[in-house]
Write a protein that holds these residues in place. Structure first.
Motif, PDB file in Angstrom:
ATOM      1  N   LYS A   1       0.957  -1.327   0.090  1.00  0.00           N
ATOM      2  CA  LYS A   1      -0.037   0.038   0.063  1.00  0.00           C
ATOM      3  C   LYS A   1       0.962   1.302   0.042  1.00  0.00           C
ATOM      4  CE  LYS A   1      -4.171   1.702   2.287  1.00  0.00           C
ATOM      5  NZ  LYS A   1      -5.123   1.363   3.261  1.00  0.00           N
ATOM      6  N   ALA A   2       1.868   1.307   0.940  1.00  0.00           N
ATOM      7  CA  ALA A   2       2.903   2.262   0.952  1.00  0.00           C
ATOM      8  C   ALA A   2       3.401   2.595  -0.448  1.00  0.00           C
ATOM      9  CB  ALA A   2       3.719   2.312   1.958  1.00  0.00           C
ATOM     10  N   GLU A   3       3.984   1.555  -1.279  1.00  0.00           N
ATOM     11  CA  GLU A   3       4.498   1.545  -2.419  1.00  0.00           C
ATOM     12  C   GLU A   3       3.666   2.062  -3.330  1.00  0.00           C
ATOM     13  OE1 GLU A   3       7.154  -0.971  -5.680  1.00  0.00           O
ATOM     14  OE2 GLU A   3       6.283  -2.106  -3.687  1.00  0.00           O
ATOM     15  N   ASP A   4       2.587   1.799  -3.413  1.00  0.00           N
ATOM     16  CA  ASP A   4       1.558   2.321  -4.437  1.00  0.00           C
ATOM     17  C   ASP A   4       1.258   3.660  -4.182  1.00  0.00           C
ATOM     18  OD1 ASP A   4       0.762  -0.069  -5.304  1.00  0.00           O
ATOM     19  OD2 ASP A   4      -0.732  -0.654  -4.169  1.00  0.00           O
ATOM     20  N   ILE A   5       1.253   4.159  -2.896  1.00  0.00           N
ATOM     21  CA  ILE A   5       1.249   5.642  -2.688  1.00  0.00           C
ATOM     22  C   ILE A   5       2.189   6.437  -3.279  1.00  0.00           C
ATOM     23  CG2 ILE A   5       0.848   7.310  -0.750  1.00  0.00           C
ATOM     24  CD1 ILE A   5      -0.999   5.248   0.473  1.00  0.00           C
ATOM     25  N   TYR A   6       3.308   5.915  -2.957  1.00  0.00           N
ATOM     26  CA  TYR A   6       4.671   6.616  -3.198  1.00  0.00           C
ATOM     27  C   TYR A   6       4.849   6.484  -4.783  1.00  0.00           C
ATOM     28  CZ  TYR A   6       6.428   7.632   1.281  1.00  0.00           C
ATOM     29  OH  TYR A   6       6.451   8.118   2.713  1.00  0.00           O
ATOM     30  N   GLN A   7       4.457   5.427  -5.405  1.00  0.00           N
ATOM     31  CA  GLN A   7       4.587   5.307  -6.758  1.00  0.00           C
ATOM     32  C   GLN A   7       3.560   6.416  -7.544  1.00  0.00           C
ATOM     33  OE1 GLN A   7       6.952   3.213  -8.195  1.00  0.00           O
ATOM     34  NE2 GLN A   7       6.610   4.624 -10.023  1.00  0.00           N
ATOM     35  N   VAL A   8       2.421   6.711  -6.828  1.00  0.00           N
ATOM     36  CA  VAL A   8       1.564   7.609  -7.424  1.00  0.00           C
ATOM     37  C   VAL A   8       2.324   8.996  -7.266  1.00  0.00           C
ATOM     38  CG1 VAL A   8      -0.634   9.033  -7.194  1.00  0.00           C
ATOM     39  CG2 VAL A   8      -0.519   6.362  -7.230  1.00  0.00           C
TER      40      VAL A   8
ATOM     41  N   LEU B   1      10.811   4.980  -1.354  1.00  0.00           N
ATOM     42  CA  LEU B   1      10.591   3.627  -1.871  1.00  0.00           C
ATOM     43  C   LEU B   1      11.743   2.532  -1.621  1.00  0.00           C
ATOM     44  CD1 LEU B   1       9.291   5.205  -5.253  1.00  0.00           C
ATOM     45  CD2 LEU B   1       8.062   3.542  -3.884  1.00  0.00           C
ATOM     46  N   GLY B   2      12.790   3.062  -1.448  1.00  0.00           N
ATOM     47  CA  GLY B   2      13.827   2.327  -1.142  1.00  0.00           C
ATOM     48  C   GLY B   2      13.743   1.617   0.234  1.00  0.00           C
ATOM     49  N   MET B   3      13.434   2.561   1.329  1.00  0.00           N
ATOM     50  CA  MET B   3      13.091   2.182   2.690  1.00  0.00           C
ATOM     51  C   MET B   3      11.914   0.964   2.779  1.00  0.00           C
ATOM     52  SD  MET B   3      13.752   5.875   4.394  1.00  0.00           S
ATOM     53  CE  MET B   3      13.026   5.357   5.983  1.00  0.00           C
ATOM     54  N   ILE B   4      11.062   1.225   1.840  1.00  0.00           N
ATOM     55  CA  ILE B   4       9.872   0.387   1.756  1.00  0.00           C
ATOM     56  C   ILE B   4      10.349  -1.194   1.503  1.00  0.00           C
ATOM     57  CG2 ILE B   4       7.782  -0.175   0.427  1.00  0.00           C
ATOM     58  CD1 ILE B   4       7.156   2.890   0.430  1.00  0.00           C
ATOM     59  N   LYS B   5      11.181  -1.021   0.646  1.00  0.00           N
ATOM     60  CA  LYS B   5      11.774  -2.393   0.031  1.00  0.00           C
ATOM     61  C   LYS B   5      12.917  -3.146   1.119  1.00  0.00           C
ATOM     62  CE  LYS B   5       9.863  -2.285  -4.056  1.00  0.00           C
ATOM     63  NZ  LYS B   5       8.936  -3.221  -4.546  1.00  0.00           N
ATOM     64  N   VAL B   6      13.307  -2.491   1.962  1.00  0.00           N
ATOM     65  CA  VAL B   6      14.113  -2.993   3.241  1.00  0.00           C
ATOM     66  C   VAL B   6      13.491  -3.979   3.954  1.00  0.00           C
ATOM     67  CG1 VAL B   6      15.833  -2.569   5.087  1.00  0.00           C
ATOM     68  CG2 VAL B   6      15.730  -1.007   3.000  1.00  0.00           C
ATOM     69  N   ASP B   7      12.406  -3.610   4.365  1.00  0.00           N
ATOM     70  CA  ASP B   7      11.778  -4.524   5.319  1.00  0.00           C
ATOM     71  C   ASP B   7      11.510  -5.845   4.876  1.00  0.00           C
ATOM     72  OD1 ASP B   7      12.411  -3.130   7.898  1.00  0.00           O
ATOM     73  OD2 ASP B   7      10.707  -1.842   7.516  1.00  0.00           O
TER      74      ASP B   7
ATOM     75  N   GLU C   1      16.212  -4.250  -4.777  1.00  0.00           N
ATOM     76  CA  GLU C   1      15.353  -2.970  -5.532  1.00  0.00           C
ATOM     77  C   GLU C   1      15.515  -1.769  -4.475  1.00  0.00           C
ATOM     78  OE1 GLU C   1      11.031  -4.268  -6.083  1.00  0.00           O
ATOM     79  OE2 GLU C   1      11.938  -6.235  -5.915  1.00  0.00           O
ATOM     80  N   ALA C   2      15.769  -1.840  -3.310  1.00  0.00           N
ATOM     81  CA  ALA C   2      16.121  -0.734  -2.354  1.00  0.00           C
ATOM     82  C   ALA C   2      17.176  -0.215  -2.918  1.00  0.00           C
ATOM     83  CB  ALA C   2      16.105  -1.323  -1.059  1.00  0.00           C
ATOM     84  N   LEU C   3      18.440  -0.773  -3.236  1.00  0.00           N
ATOM     85  CA  LEU C   3      19.484  -0.471  -3.845  1.00  0.00           C
ATOM     86  C   LEU C   3      19.428   0.520  -5.165  1.00  0.00           C
ATOM     87  CD1 LEU C   3      22.579  -0.252  -2.906  1.00  0.00           C
ATOM     88  CD2 LEU C   3      22.926  -2.301  -4.295  1.00  0.00           C
ATOM     89  N   THR C   4      18.538  -0.022  -5.941  1.00  0.00           N
ATOM     90  CA  THR C   4      18.207   0.676  -7.220  1.00  0.00           C
ATOM     91  C   THR C   4      17.376   2.079  -6.733  1.00  0.00           C
ATOM     92  OG1 THR C   4      18.179  -1.320  -8.362  1.00  0.00           O
ATOM     93  CG2 THR C   4      16.989   0.759  -9.212  1.00  0.00           C
ATOM     94  N   PHE C   5      16.736   2.168  -5.896  1.00  0.00           N
ATOM     95  CA  PHE C   5      15.914   3.326  -5.524  1.00  0.00           C
ATOM     96  C   PHE C   5      16.930   4.183  -5.008  1.00  0.00           C
ATOM     97  CE2 PHE C   5      11.991   0.929  -5.763  1.00  0.00           C
ATOM     98  CZ  PHE C   5      11.344   1.657  -6.735  1.00  0.00           C
ATOM     99  N   TYR C   6      17.844   3.778  -3.961  1.00  0.00           N
ATOM    100  CA  TYR C   6      18.900   4.642  -3.334  1.00  0.00           C
ATOM    101  C   TYR C   6      19.835   5.158  -4.344  1.00  0.00           C
ATOM    102  CZ  TYR C   6      17.289   2.867   1.134  1.00  0.00           C
ATOM    103  OH  TYR C   6      16.582   2.670   2.419  1.00  0.00           O
ATOM    104  N   GLU C   7      20.037   4.464  -5.390  1.00  0.00           N
ATOM    105  CA  GLU C   7      21.242   4.808  -6.307  1.00  0.00           C
ATOM    106  C   GLU C   7      20.649   6.080  -7.268  1.00  0.00           C
ATOM    107  OE1 GLU C   7      22.367   1.247  -8.064  1.00  0.00           O
ATOM    108  OE2 GLU C   7      23.819   0.979  -6.744  1.00  0.00           O
ATOM    109  N   LYS C   8      19.382   5.714  -7.272  1.00  0.00           N
ATOM    110  CA  LYS C   8      18.706   6.967  -8.271  1.00  0.00           C
ATOM    111  C   LYS C   8      18.574   8.267  -7.327  1.00  0.00           C
ATOM    112  CE  LYS C   8      14.860   6.137 -10.063  1.00  0.00           C
ATOM    113  NZ  LYS C   8      13.643   5.461 -10.482  1.00  0.00           N
ATOM    114  N   SER C   9      18.285   8.068  -6.287  1.00  0.00           N
ATOM    115  CA  SER C   9      18.318   9.217  -5.426  1.00  0.00           C
ATOM    116  C   SER C   9      19.746   9.792  -5.357  1.00  0.00           C
ATOM    117  CB  SER C   9      17.555   9.138  -4.190  1.00  0.00           C
ATOM    118  OG  SER C   9      18.285   8.195  -3.185  1.00  0.00           O
TER     119      SER C   9
END
Length: 119
Positions: free
Chosen positions: A6-13, A31-37, A43-51
């Motif tokens: 749900k959190a990922e959907d919201i952040y993706q929007v 989004l990276g933080m959401i992927k960690v837990d 996937e988290a690493l990819t988001f962190y690298e983009k940021s």
């Protein structure tokens, strides 16, 4: 609260509605933080690298968001390659907690201290 999808959907929007890369970078961090837990470290690493790429272009070299993002990337690599009880992971959790505390983000700091076993 464990509602990662749900959190990922919201952040993706939010990400889709954001036009400026500078404004997208913090969303990529979340989004990276959401992927960690759930353990989706690559996937988290990819988001962190983009940021990080955006932060490096738009922030001064001593900005705390850069430090946090570098730590998040190092943590992702450690989580993929070290056992969960490795002392280096504890050190990384502690450092990230200290950075969050310095940024007066106590709720985030507590999460990392709890992982390290301090909280």
């Amino acid at each position: 609260m464990g509602q990662f999808d749900k959190a990922e959907d919201i952040y993706q929007v939010l990400l889709d509605q954001t036009k400026n890369d500078k404004d997208k970078a913090p969303i990529d961090v979340y989004l990276g933080m959401i992927k960690v837990d759930p353990g989706k470290y690559q996937e988290a690493l990819t988001f962190y690298e983009k940021s990080l790429s955006v932060f490096q272009k738009t922030l001064p070299s001593n900005h705390p968001d850069l430090a946090t993002t570098y730590n998040n990337i190092a943590l992702e690599i450690q989580q993929q390659s070290l056992p969960s009880n490795h002392p280096d992971l504890g050190s990384s959790y502690n450092i990230i907690g200290l950075v969050q505390e310095d940024m007066v983000d106590y709720s985030e700091a507590c999460k990392f201290y709890e992982r390290e076993g301090v909280g």
